[in-house]
Design a protein around this motif. Sequence first.
Motif, short mmCIF file in Angstrom:
data_model
loop_
_atom_site.label_atom_id
_atom_site.label_comp_id
_atom_site.label_asym_id
_atom_site.label_seq_id
_atom_site.Cartn_x
_atom_site.Cartn_y
_atom_site.Cartn_z
N LYS A 343 63.79 35.46 50.71
CA LYS A 343 62.34 35.44 50.94
C LYS A 343 62.01 35.97 52.33
O LYS A 343 61.07 36.77 52.51
CB LYS A 343 61.80 34.02 50.77
CG LYS A 343 60.29 33.92 50.90
CD LYS A 343 59.81 32.50 50.65
CE LYS A 343 58.29 32.41 50.78
NZ LYS A 343 57.80 31.02 50.55
N LEU A 344 62.78 35.55 53.33
CA LEU A 344 62.55 36.03 54.69
C LEU A 344 62.82 37.53 54.80
O LEU A 344 62.07 38.26 55.46
CB LEU A 344 63.45 35.27 55.67
CG LEU A 344 63.03 33.84 56.04
CD1 LEU A 344 64.14 33.15 56.82
CD2 LEU A 344 61.74 33.85 56.83
N ILE A 345 63.88 37.98 54.18
CA ILE A 345 64.21 39.41 54.23
C ILE A 345 63.12 40.24 53.59
O ILE A 345 62.77 41.32 54.07
CB ILE A 345 65.58 39.66 53.56
CG1 ILE A 345 66.70 39.01 54.38
CG2 ILE A 345 65.85 41.17 53.44
CD1 ILE A 345 68.07 39.10 53.76
N LYS A 346 62.54 39.75 52.50
CA LYS A 346 61.47 40.49 51.83
C LYS A 346 60.25 40.67 52.73
O LYS A 346 59.53 41.67 52.63
CB LYS A 346 61.04 39.75 50.56
CG LYS A 346 62.01 39.84 49.40
CD LYS A 346 61.51 39.04 48.21
CE LYS A 346 62.51 39.08 47.06
NZ LYS A 346 62.05 38.26 45.90
N THR A 347 60.01 39.72 53.62
CA THR A 347 58.83 39.80 54.50
C THR A 347 59.13 40.50 55.82
O THR A 347 58.25 40.61 56.67
CB THR A 347 58.28 38.39 54.79
OG1 THR A 347 59.29 37.61 55.45
CG2 THR A 347 57.87 37.69 53.50
N PHE A 348 60.38 40.96 55.99
CA PHE A 348 60.74 41.62 57.24
C PHE A 348 60.00 42.96 57.33
O PHE A 348 60.02 43.76 56.40
CB PHE A 348 62.25 41.86 57.31
CG PHE A 348 62.72 42.37 58.64
CD1 PHE A 348 62.83 41.51 59.73
CD2 PHE A 348 63.01 43.71 58.83
CE1 PHE A 348 63.25 41.97 60.97
CE2 PHE A 348 63.43 44.18 60.07
CZ PHE A 348 63.55 43.31 61.14
#
Length: 396
Positions: A343-348
């Motif tokens: 999820k964090l990587i998707k919002t990077f």
Amino acid sequence: MFSGGAREVSNLAVKQELKAGWKPVKFGDVVKLSRSRCSDPEGEGIERYVGLEHIEPENLRIRSWGLVKEGTTFTYLFRPGQVLFGKRRAYQRKVAIADFEGVCSGDIYVFESADPKFLLPELLPFLCQTKRFFEYAVSTSAGSLSPRTNWKSLVNFEFALPPLKEQKRIAELLTVALKAVEASQNVFQATQNILRAQQRYFFFDSREGKKIHLGQIATVQNGTTPSRKRTDYWVGTIPWLPTGKVNERSIFESEEFITKKALNECSLNIIPKGSTLIAMIGQGQTRGKAARLEIDACINQNFGAVIPGKKVDDRFIFYQLESNYEKLRAWSHGTNQHALNCKLIKTFPVLIPSLERQKVISTQMRTTDFAIHKAEIHLEKTRTVFSQLRDDALSK
């Protein structure tokens, strides 16, 4: 503790056939351990300190150091021309020539010639770098987690010392060879600097394109680890990758393979070649590292696979994520485990110019990558030639 067998073999060897004029000597007879100390380095105008981390294996030049004014507890003094030898974990082969004054760690011995009329000071660093000397240092080391050699043992190392005239000839030869190694090192470093400059220019200073979330142009997913207890899940034909593979940067092969049964029953997906893998957790500096996948493979749960869509160049995405290593690590800040997740990587946030421009950028960076690879190969060959020349010139 290591046994004394290796010491006996090492020292017996030098007593056999010697070249004319060469004499068997003990290290402690011709080399002196400097015990000079400085209780107040900053007050005495000393600017730099050296720890084991500042000495590169197989590199006689000190290329980095710490600043005394920023704080240090080191008090062992060294001066230009002296030799610094890493006594802790001697197998790391850390030895260097000091070309400035400073203080060093207690895990570093400071050597100098006991008598320049008997042992040429210029020859000492090459002697300390020979295969036989390192093997002896390792064989006399004690301790399991952090083995250390000691001066009382090193003084008994025996080697063949050539006449002074021959020492001078050998030192001149090896100095020229060392300069060739350093030239190769400089070329390698220069190509790496070009890549870093490209990273800054294309991904941090550029105003091309727009910032969007990575998940808008790529699929992000992780994998899992099939049960090790299930023998029918392993020793198959499908490559499976643990997080440590990220250190290879470009992943061309796998050491482990799972079966089709594991693929189907463990909800695994095969990640396609061209994807970028990001280590979401890991020891030390692993978290946030990116590697390009050069084969189709399955991954474990601690990898985040970035699978680019049709409107982005896969190499462009890899280079951009690799360039954002520090930002990716910081992106996980605030989580309980200090870890990334899908999820964090998707919002990077990533910078996305036109597809045509992406391809131009990735081609330029790939060209630099190839230059780095060639420079690294040349450096290793030059180092090998230097090592062979050194050990041969100083053999009995």
